[in-house]
Motif scaffolding. Structure first.
Motif, PDB file in Angstrom:
ATOM      1  N   THR A  51       4.046   7.266   6.714  1.00 31.20           N
ATOM      2  CA  THR A  51       4.711   6.975   5.440  1.00 31.20           C
ATOM      3  C   THR A  51       4.287   7.959   4.358  1.00 31.20           C
ATOM      4  OG1 THR A  51       4.855   4.616   5.966  1.00 31.20           O
ATOM      5  CG2 THR A  51       5.058   5.228   3.650  1.00 31.20           C
ATOM      6  N   ILE A  52       2.986   8.228   4.274  1.00 32.54           N
ATOM      7  CA  ILE A  52       2.490   9.156   3.256  1.00 32.54           C
ATOM      8  C   ILE A  52       3.014  10.563   3.510  1.00 32.54           C
ATOM      9  CG2 ILE A  52       0.403  10.297   2.381  1.00 32.54           C
ATOM     10  CD1 ILE A  52      -1.045   7.603   2.726  1.00 32.54           C
ATOM     11  N   ARG A  53       3.069  10.953   4.763  1.00 34.44           N
ATOM     12  CA  ARG A  53       3.590  12.290   5.098  1.00 34.44           C
ATOM     13  C   ARG A  53       5.061  12.404   4.653  1.00 34.44           C
ATOM     14  NH1 ARG A  53       2.494  16.469   9.118  1.00 34.44           N
ATOM     15  NH2 ARG A  53       0.694  15.281   9.872  1.00 34.44           N
ATOM     16  N   GLU A  54       5.833  11.342   4.911  1.00 33.81           N
ATOM     17  CA  GLU A  54       7.252  11.374   4.543  1.00 33.81           C
ATOM     18  C   GLU A  54       7.434  11.382   3.031  1.00 33.81           C
ATOM     19  OE1 GLU A  54       8.832   7.977   6.530  1.00 33.81           O
ATOM     20  OE2 GLU A  54       9.040   9.002   8.476  1.00 33.81           O
ATOM     21  N   LEU A 140      -9.718   3.865  -2.747  1.00 37.58           N
ATOM     22  CA  LEU A 140      -8.287   3.829  -2.472  1.00 37.58           C
ATOM     23  C   LEU A 140      -7.788   2.394  -2.347  1.00 37.58           C
ATOM     24  CD1 LEU A 140      -7.864   6.764   0.084  1.00 37.58           C
ATOM     25  CD2 LEU A 140      -7.433   6.762  -2.382  1.00 37.58           C
ATOM     26  N   SER A 141      -8.595   1.544  -1.713  1.00 36.68           N
ATOM     27  CA  SER A 141      -8.199   0.146  -1.549  1.00 36.68           C
ATOM     28  C   SER A 141      -9.342  -0.621  -0.899  1.00 36.68           C
ATOM     29  CB  SER A 141      -6.955   0.046  -0.662  1.00 36.68           C
ATOM     30  OG  SER A 141      -6.613  -1.313  -0.424  1.00 36.68           O
ATOM     31  N   ARG A 254      -1.140   9.298  -6.320  1.00 34.16           N
ATOM     32  CA  ARG A 254      -0.600   7.967  -6.642  1.00 34.16           C
ATOM     33  C   ARG A 254       0.098   7.371  -5.425  1.00 34.16           C
ATOM     34  NH1 ARG A 254       0.568  10.325 -11.702  1.00 34.16           N
ATOM     35  NH2 ARG A 254       2.687  10.899 -11.025  1.00 34.16           N
ATOM     36  N   ILE A 255       0.829   8.187  -4.696  1.00 34.28           N
ATOM     37  CA  ILE A 255       1.488   7.713  -3.476  1.00 34.28           C
ATOM     38  C   ILE A 255       0.448   7.232  -2.469  1.00 34.28           C
ATOM     39  CG2 ILE A 255       2.803   8.462  -1.438  1.00 34.28           C
ATOM     40  CD1 ILE A 255       4.380  10.335  -3.346  1.00 34.28           C
ATOM     41  N   ILE A 256      -0.608   8.005  -2.296  1.00 34.41           N
ATOM     42  CA  ILE A 256      -1.667   7.639  -1.348  1.00 34.41           C
ATOM     43  C   ILE A 256      -2.269   6.288  -1.718  1.00 34.41           C
ATOM     44  CG2 ILE A 256      -3.985   8.246  -0.523  1.00 34.41           C
ATOM     45  CD1 ILE A 256      -3.118  11.214  -0.807  1.00 34.41           C
ATOM     46  N   LYS A 257      -2.628   6.109  -2.991  1.00 36.74           N
ATOM     47  CA  LYS A 257      -3.240   4.852  -3.420  1.00 36.74           C
ATOM     48  C   LYS A 257      -2.274   3.682  -3.267  1.00 36.74           C
ATOM     49  CE  LYS A 257      -6.297   4.137  -6.382  1.00 36.74           C
ATOM     50  NZ  LYS A 257      -7.157   3.874  -7.558  1.00 36.74           N
ATOM     51  N   ASP A 258      -1.035   3.884  -3.707  1.00 38.61           N
ATOM     52  CA  ASP A 258      -0.045   2.794  -3.619  1.00 38.61           C
ATOM     53  C   ASP A 258       0.195   2.383  -2.166  1.00 38.61           C
ATOM     54  OD1 ASP A 258       0.219   2.811  -6.348  1.00 38.61           O
ATOM     55  OD2 ASP A 258       2.116   3.919  -6.371  1.00 38.61           O
ATOM     56  N   GLU A 259       0.317   3.369  -1.286  1.00 41.03           N
ATOM     57  CA  GLU A 259       0.597   3.060   0.117  1.00 41.03           C
ATOM     58  C   GLU A 259      -0.612   2.422   0.797  1.00 41.03           C
ATOM     59  OE1 GLU A 259       3.490   2.982   1.499  1.00 41.03           O
ATOM     60  OE2 GLU A 259       4.332   3.703  -0.403  1.00 41.03           O
ATOM     61  N   PHE A 260      -1.806   2.846   0.432  1.00 41.18           N
ATOM     62  CA  PHE A 260      -2.997   2.199   0.989  1.00 41.18           C
ATOM     63  C   PHE A 260      -3.063   0.740   0.559  1.00 41.18           C
ATOM     64  CE2 PHE A 260      -5.031   6.068   2.580  1.00 41.18           C
ATOM     65  CZ  PHE A 260      -5.752   5.568   3.647  1.00 41.18           C
ATOM     66  N   HIS A 261      -2.764   0.462  -0.697  1.00 43.18           N
ATOM     67  CA  HIS A 261      -2.788  -0.925  -1.160  1.00 43.18           C
ATOM     68  C   HIS A 261      -1.776  -1.772  -0.389  1.00 43.18           C
ATOM     69  CE1 HIS A 261      -5.313  -0.101  -4.767  1.00 43.18           C
ATOM     70  NE2 HIS A 261      -5.545  -1.398  -4.681  1.00 43.18           N
ATOM     71  N   ARG A 262      -0.565  -1.261  -0.262  1.00 43.65           N
ATOM     72  CA  ARG A 262       0.467  -2.028   0.444  1.00 43.65           C
ATOM     73  C   ARG A 262       0.067  -2.254   1.900  1.00 43.65           C
ATOM     74  NH1 ARG A 262       4.018   1.754  -2.278  1.00 43.65           N
ATOM     75  NH2 ARG A 262       4.994   0.764  -4.076  1.00 43.65           N
ATOM     76  N   SER A 263      -0.408  -1.210   2.546  1.00 40.20           N
ATOM     77  CA  SER A 263      -0.769  -1.320   3.965  1.00 40.20           C
ATOM     78  C   SER A 263      -1.947  -2.260   4.173  1.00 40.20           C
ATOM     79  CB  SER A 263      -1.100   0.064   4.528  1.00 40.20           C
ATOM     80  OG  SER A 263       0.053   0.861   4.591  1.00 40.20           O
TER      81      SER A 263
END
Length: 333
Positions: A51-54, A140-141, A254-263
């Motif tokens: 997801t982060i790569r995309e 990150l989370s 910001r994408i990395i942090k947001d995606e880590f939280h969601r995951s």
């Protein structure tokens, strides 16, 4: 020439071309975890990396070292500090080396249910994130490790039962050492990678882990009993070197942090469900699940919390942080 350069730049932006699409290497984050390949944790990490790569158009990638191939958590921390790794998933043993005060969340018999755990983690995250930042790490989370239970060759129904057992403690973990000392035993410190051998040879006969972890590490093959009463909730966290994080473009971070939280939120729900299923599997596999102690025996375990919390105040964490946690729990209860 200047006009041509500007025209090419305009075309790249208009067509959505990135540096990566032109053949440039992505910024790769070397990430370590003791979670084994095939585990729910690793499956989540692979989905997260994709997801982060995309979402960063291929400009951020992860190289994941799973199953402890980069060493245990203390090894991973050392490698981050010398630049061989940039990020890792830690339990309290690892991140406690960076910020001892966060270990307040790992005190024995602190939480009574998942609602209390979630409340305290949510309310304290901003505070601890700033504390980690001052130690040159970015949080990150939080990452679910889960409730930790005792697994043993002999039944543990009372605190005094620990005295006759050969109890493992994670080397370098002051909370586990203090907890087992209060419970009347002299724990045997070992790296987590040495536990299976120690169980097999009889050096130890008692360990602690989340049920899922005990199965993944195959420690369940060497024990007969599991306590229903959690010894503690093991707080996990994903950290990244602050110096390396500063090299990441702000929008990508910001994408990395947001995606880590969601995951990690999804992972928490899934792990708690799987924990219930794993206890059933353990029981079917021959392990006897000991019921939660009652009355005086239960109070004796809770007194262990009081003694350990008092003994470590001023050593691992200041009193005001412990009081913050207690205030949150009082509101919840």
């Amino acid at each position: 020439m200047i006009k041509l350069t500007r025209l090419l730049a305009f075309l790249f932006v208009s067509l959505g071309l990135s540096a990566t699409s032109l053949g440039a290497e992505p910024l790769t984050i070397k990430f370590a975890t003791v979670a084994p390949e095939g585990s729910t944790w690793m499956n989540t990490m692979k989905e997260l990396e994709k997801t982060i790569r995309e979402k960063t158009q291929g400009q951020i990638a992860f190289r994941v070292y799973a199953g402890g191939v980069a060493g245990d958590e203390l090894d991973a921390l050392r490698k981050i500090r010398i630049g061989q790794l940039q990020s890792a998933a830690f339990s309290g043993v690892g991140f406690g080396q960076i910020l001892p005060s966060v270990r307040v969340l790992d005190l024995p018999f602190l939480f009574r249910n998942d609602r209390e755990i979630d409340l305290v983690h949510k309310e304290m995250e901003g505070f601890f994130a700033e504390q980690f930042r001052q130690k040159d790490f970015e949080l990150l989370s939080w990452a679910e490790v889960g409730n930790v239970h005792l697994f043993s060759q002999e039944p543990i129904r009372k605190v005094s039962d620990l005295a006759k057992l050969k109890v493992w403690t994670w080397s370098g973990d002051p909370i586990a050492k203090e907890t087992f000392s209060v419970m009347g035993t002299n724990p045997i410190p070992l790296a987590i990678t040495d536990v299976t051998t120690a169980l097999n040879t009889g050096m130890i006969d008692t360990v602690y882990a989340p049920p899922l972890g005990a199965i993944a590490l195959q420690w369940n093959l060497y024990v007969k009993y599991m306590t229903s009463l959690p010894l503690a909730h093991s707080t996990g966290a994903v950290l990244i070197s602050k110096n390396f994080a500063q090299k990441i473009p702000a929008e990508h971070f910001r994408i990395i942090k947001d995606e880590f939280h969601r995951s990690m939120e999804r992972l928490t729900i899934e792990l708690r469900k799987q924990t219930e299923e794993s206890v059933v599997l353990l029981e079917k596999g021959g392990i006897k699940i000991l019921p939660v102690p009652q009355d005086a025996d239960l109070k004796e375990f809770y007194r262990v919390h009081d003694q350990v919390a008092q003994a470590l105040t001023g050593k691992l964490y200041p009193k005001d942080i412990l009081d913050k946690v207690y205030d949150l729990l009082k509101k919840s209860r």
